[in-house]
Design a protein around this motif. Structure first.
Motif, PDB file in Angstrom:
ATOM      1  N   PHE A 198     -38.473  45.674  -8.926  1.00  0.00           N
ATOM      2  CA  PHE A 198     -38.617  46.759  -9.901  1.00  0.00           C
ATOM      3  C   PHE A 198     -37.336  46.838 -10.721  1.00  0.00           C
ATOM      4  CE2 PHE A 198     -37.633  51.209 -10.992  1.00  0.00           C
ATOM      5  CZ  PHE A 198     -38.662  51.433 -11.896  1.00  0.00           C
ATOM      6  N   THR A 199     -37.483  46.854 -12.054  1.00  0.00           N
ATOM      7  CA  THR A 199     -36.323  46.881 -12.946  1.00  0.00           C
ATOM      8  C   THR A 199     -36.484  47.975 -13.986  1.00  0.00           C
ATOM      9  OG1 THR A 199     -36.053  44.481 -12.702  1.00  0.00           O
ATOM     10  CG2 THR A 199     -34.901  45.529 -14.540  1.00  0.00           C
ATOM     11  N   TRP A 200     -35.432  48.765 -14.176  1.00  0.00           N
ATOM     12  CA  TRP A 200     -35.392  49.689 -15.312  1.00  0.00           C
ATOM     13  C   TRP A 200     -34.237  49.294 -16.221  1.00  0.00           C
ATOM     14  CZ3 TRP A 200     -30.873  52.302 -16.002  1.00  0.00           C
ATOM     15  CH2 TRP A 200     -30.087  52.601 -14.886  1.00  0.00           C
ATOM     16  N   ARG A 201     -34.438  49.526 -17.515  1.00  0.00           N
ATOM     17  CA  ARG A 201     -33.436  49.152 -18.518  1.00  0.00           C
ATOM     18  C   ARG A 201     -33.407  50.214 -19.614  1.00  0.00           C
ATOM     19  NH1 ARG A 201     -31.290  44.142 -19.786  1.00  0.00           N
ATOM     20  NH2 ARG A 201     -32.822  43.184 -18.369  1.00  0.00           N
ATOM     21  N   PHE A 261     -48.413  39.444  -9.767  1.00  0.00           N
ATOM     22  CA  PHE A 261     -48.882  40.453 -10.710  1.00  0.00           C
ATOM     23  C   PHE A 261     -47.679  41.146 -11.335  1.00  0.00           C
ATOM     24  CE2 PHE A 261     -47.939  43.554  -7.463  1.00  0.00           C
ATOM     25  CZ  PHE A 261     -47.703  44.721  -8.168  1.00  0.00           C
ATOM     26  N   GLY A 262     -47.902  41.764 -12.478  1.00  0.00           N
ATOM     27  CA  GLY A 262     -46.833  42.487 -13.154  1.00  0.00           C
ATOM     28  C   GLY A 262     -47.375  43.685 -13.905  1.00  0.00           C
ATOM     29  N   ARG A 263     -46.595  44.738 -13.936  1.00  0.00           N
ATOM     30  CA  ARG A 263     -46.911  45.939 -14.700  1.00  0.00           C
ATOM     31  C   ARG A 263     -45.665  46.364 -15.469  1.00  0.00           C
ATOM     32  NH1 ARG A 263     -51.638  49.139 -13.931  1.00  0.00           N
ATOM     33  NH2 ARG A 263     -53.244  47.660 -13.324  1.00  0.00           N
ATOM     34  N   ALA A 264     -45.839  46.703 -16.751  1.00  0.00           N
ATOM     35  CA  ALA A 264     -44.716  47.123 -17.586  1.00  0.00           C
ATOM     36  C   ALA A 264     -45.044  48.450 -18.251  1.00  0.00           C
ATOM     37  CB  ALA A 264     -44.398  46.062 -18.640  1.00  0.00           C
ATOM     38  N   PHE A 317     -44.743  58.222  -4.030  1.00  0.00           N
ATOM     39  CA  PHE A 317     -45.196  58.929  -5.223  1.00  0.00           C
ATOM     40  C   PHE A 317     -44.025  59.040  -6.194  1.00  0.00           C
ATOM     41  CE2 PHE A 317     -47.158  60.819  -1.395  1.00  0.00           C
ATOM     42  CZ  PHE A 317     -48.434  60.299  -1.545  1.00  0.00           C
ATOM     43  N   SER A 318     -44.282  58.732  -7.463  1.00  0.00           N
ATOM     44  CA  SER A 318     -43.191  58.724  -8.433  1.00  0.00           C
ATOM     45  C   SER A 318     -43.751  58.808  -9.844  1.00  0.00           C
ATOM     46  CB  SER A 318     -42.373  57.431  -8.280  1.00  0.00           C
ATOM     47  OG  SER A 318     -41.552  57.213  -9.398  1.00  0.00           O
ATOM     48  N   PRO A 319     -43.082  59.535 -10.740  1.00  0.00           N
ATOM     49  CA  PRO A 319     -43.514  59.531 -12.145  1.00  0.00           C
ATOM     50  C   PRO A 319     -43.365  58.150 -12.782  1.00  0.00           C
ATOM     51  CG  PRO A 319     -41.383  60.616 -11.903  1.00  0.00           C
ATOM     52  CD  PRO A 319     -41.912  60.400 -10.522  1.00  0.00           C
ATOM     53  N   LEU A 320     -42.481  57.322 -12.230  1.00  0.00           N
ATOM     54  CA  LEU A 320     -42.339  55.958 -12.740  1.00  0.00           C
ATOM     55  C   LEU A 320     -43.600  55.151 -12.456  1.00  0.00           C
ATOM     56  CD1 LEU A 320     -38.699  55.275 -11.509  1.00  0.00           C
ATOM     57  CD2 LEU A 320     -39.439  56.184 -13.715  1.00  0.00           C
ATOM     58  N   TRP A 321     -44.201  55.368 -11.296  1.00  0.00           N
ATOM     59  CA  TRP A 321     -45.450  54.664 -10.978  1.00  0.00           C
ATOM     60  C   TRP A 321     -46.557  55.085 -11.936  1.00  0.00           C
ATOM     61  CZ3 TRP A 321     -42.539  51.657  -9.149  1.00  0.00           C
ATOM     62  CH2 TRP A 321     -41.938  51.655  -7.905  1.00  0.00           C
ATOM     63  N   LYS A 322     -46.565  56.358 -12.312  1.00  0.00           N
ATOM     64  CA  LYS A 322     -47.587  56.832 -13.247  1.00  0.00           C
ATOM     65  C   LYS A 322     -47.505  56.067 -14.561  1.00  0.00           C
ATOM     66  CE  LYS A 322     -49.305  60.996 -15.549  1.00  0.00           C
ATOM     67  NZ  LYS A 322     -49.128  62.463 -15.718  1.00  0.00           N
ATOM     68  N   LYS A 367     -31.863  62.073 -25.720  1.00  0.00           N
ATOM     69  CA  LYS A 367     -33.031  61.398 -25.163  1.00  0.00           C
ATOM     70  C   LYS A 367     -32.712  59.920 -24.942  1.00  0.00           C
ATOM     71  CE  LYS A 367     -35.921  64.948 -25.591  1.00  0.00           C
ATOM     72  NZ  LYS A 367     -35.001  65.909 -26.214  1.00  0.00           N
ATOM     73  N   ALA A 368     -33.282  59.367 -23.894  1.00  0.00           N
ATOM     74  CA  ALA A 368     -33.123  57.939 -23.605  1.00  0.00           C
ATOM     75  C   ALA A 368     -34.489  57.343 -23.312  1.00  0.00           C
ATOM     76  CB  ALA A 368     -32.186  57.723 -22.421  1.00  0.00           C
ATOM     77  N   ARG A 369     -34.743  56.157 -23.852  1.00  0.00           N
ATOM     78  CA  ARG A 369     -35.978  55.421 -23.576  1.00  0.00           C
ATOM     79  C   ARG A 369     -35.665  54.290 -22.612  1.00  0.00           C
ATOM     80  NH1 ARG A 369     -37.890  52.537 -27.367  1.00  0.00           N
ATOM     81  NH2 ARG A 369     -40.077  52.542 -26.749  1.00  0.00           N
ATOM     82  N   LEU A 370     -36.453  54.217 -21.540  1.00  0.00           N
ATOM     83  CA  LEU A 370     -36.263  53.202 -20.516  1.00  0.00           C
ATOM     84  C   LEU A 370     -37.503  52.325 -20.419  1.00  0.00           C
ATOM     85  CD1 LEU A 370     -34.032  55.297 -19.659  1.00  0.00           C
ATOM     86  CD2 LEU A 370     -34.519  54.618 -17.297  1.00  0.00           C
ATOM     87  N   SER A 371     -37.297  51.025 -20.317  1.00  0.00           N
ATOM     88  CA  SER A 371     -38.400  50.123 -20.009  1.00  0.00           C
ATOM     89  C   SER A 371     -38.474  49.954 -18.500  1.00  0.00           C
ATOM     90  CB  SER A 371     -38.200  48.764 -20.683  1.00  0.00           C
ATOM     91  OG  SER A 371     -37.065  48.099 -20.147  1.00  0.00           O
ATOM     92  N   LEU A 372     -39.690  49.796 -17.990  1.00  0.00           N
ATOM     93  CA  LEU A 372     -39.928  49.620 -16.561  1.00  0.00           C
ATOM     94  C   LEU A 372     -40.711  48.335 -16.350  1.00  0.00           C
ATOM     95  CD1 LEU A 372     -41.206  53.233 -15.730  1.00  0.00           C
ATOM     96  CD2 LEU A 372     -38.835  52.428 -15.748  1.00  0.00           C
ATOM     97  N   LEU A 373     -40.373  47.606 -15.298  1.00  0.00           N
ATOM     98  CA  LEU A 373     -41.084  46.373 -14.976  1.00  0.00           C
ATOM     99  C   LEU A 373     -41.243  46.277 -13.465  1.00  0.00           C
ATOM    100  CD1 LEU A 373     -42.319  43.688 -15.931  1.00  0.00           C
ATOM    101  CD2 LEU A 373     -40.040  42.664 -15.686  1.00  0.00           C
ATOM    102  N   LEU A 374     -42.491  46.171 -13.015  1.00  0.00           N
ATOM    103  CA  LEU A 374     -42.810  46.034 -11.595  1.00  0.00           C
ATOM    104  C   LEU A 374     -43.487  44.689 -11.387  1.00  0.00           C
ATOM    105  CD1 LEU A 374     -42.951  47.421  -8.768  1.00  0.00           C
ATOM    106  CD2 LEU A 374     -45.236  48.224  -9.428  1.00  0.00           C
TER     107      LEU A 374
END
Length: 346
Positions: free
Chosen positions: A59-62, A160-163, A263-268, A70-77
């Protein structure tokens, strides 16, 4: 003069707030976390629920950009060499029609279940169910409680991957998915000893924070004591999985260096319903070192890679008020001077 005092207070309250972010926070930083073991991730799809079982998850956040507060983060699982289970439901009529096709194919007319060998496996046909098993997959259809339930398992390893992208309010710590509030940011804390009460999701809050006077081990390296372990309350947010979130913070930087978050808002943001990601390989590989030292093994997703500069900046000498502060004070002084002159002329 009372009005003037009120005006001074209002003007100071109108001054911009300072963002409560760690000293290392800036655009372009990232952190990658790894877990190895037997890990499960439940995804929401248009056709039903899919569960991946993986021996390795990343799992990576950037931080993509920072604008004002405000900050925008990309997520990659990412999951590697996973097996997959898919679950879905059919109406009773659809399930009966599909089951009838399987029964006719294998000449099942009722009574006891019929077992038939097929290439690389076998089939079991019953009055209310059908099962097919091979080395590569298994498929099942069961009619129960007025509906049809489909199960499709694949034993062929796949990745598999989710972004996704989230936005974080750097003042309040609230996290947004597609502009909708989704929970609270737990990836870092300016003061990890003081995160009690943080609402990660509605109904899921950090209840306790414990300082641990041990060196914390991670794939990235060791983090010296103290570290802080935060626990949420126990919940069942999806009416199926009971669990709680546990987060380990580096006491110096405030970065989450390991976290177990079913449970996490990141998973949502990634379309993940729940995740049981618990690293077990690290502790086994470092068993002797852990026994002989006062070091703490990691858990959950464990920090493995980052470009964050953990070096704290040296204390700067007192150079007087900033230019912004001077401008603000001068502006207030001018306003007060005008008001005093106006009152004097009256």
């Amino acid at each position: 003069m009372r009005r003037l005092a009120v005006l001074v207070i209002v003007l100071f309250l109108m001054a911009p707030l300072t963002s409560a972010t760690p000293y290392w926070f800036k655009e372009g930083i990232y952190a990658k976390y790894v877990a190895r073991g037997w890990l499960s991730i439940d995804l929401n799809t248009s056709t039903g629920n899919v569960t991946y079982y993986c021996p390795r998850v990343e799992f990576t956040w950037r931080v993509l950009n920072v604008s004002d507060d405000k900050a925008r983060l990309s997520l990659l699982l990412l999951g590697f060499n996973c097996t997959r289970e898919a679950y879905s439901t059919l109406s009773l009529e659809e399930a009966r029609a599909l089951l009838r096709k399987y029964q006719e194919r294998f000449n099942f007319t009722g009574g006891d279940c019929l077992e038939v060998p097929i290439t690389g496996g076998n089939v079991t046909v019953c009055e209310e169910s059908y099962y097919e098993r091979t080395a590569q997959r298994s498929f099942g259809l069961t009619i129960m409680e007025g509906e049809g339930r489909l199960l499709n398992k694949s034993y062929v390893p796949e990745n598999f991957g989710r972004a996704g992208v989230v936005e974080i309010d750097l003042i309040t710590g609230k996290l947004y998915v597609n502009g909708t509030p989704a929970g609270g940011n737990f990836l870092w804390a300016e003061n990890p000893a003081n995160v009690t009460g943080l609402e990660i999701l509605p109904g899921l809050k950090i209840e306790t924070v414990k300082m641990i006077n041990s060196t914390a081990m991670t794939y990235y390296g060791d983090f010296n004591a103290p570290v802080y372990m935060a626990h949420t309350n126990m919940v069942s947010l999806d009416n199926r999985t009971m669990g709680k979130d546990v987060i380990l913070y580096d006491g110096s930087s405030g970065l989450a260096i390991a976290f177990f978050t079913p449970f996490s808002p990141l998973w949502k943001a990634l379309g993940v319903r729940s995740a049981m990601i618990q690293d077990t390989e690290f502790a086994e590989e470092h068993e002797e070192e852990i026994k002989e030292s006062n070091k703490m093994p990691p858990f959950g997703l464990v920090l493995a890679e980052t470009n964050i500069d953990f070096t704290k900046p040296a204390e700067l000498p007192d150079e007087g008020p900033s230019r912004t502060a001077i401008v603000a004070v001068v502006g207030i002084a001018i306003v007060l001077g005008v008001l005093v002159l106006w009152r004097w002329r009256r």
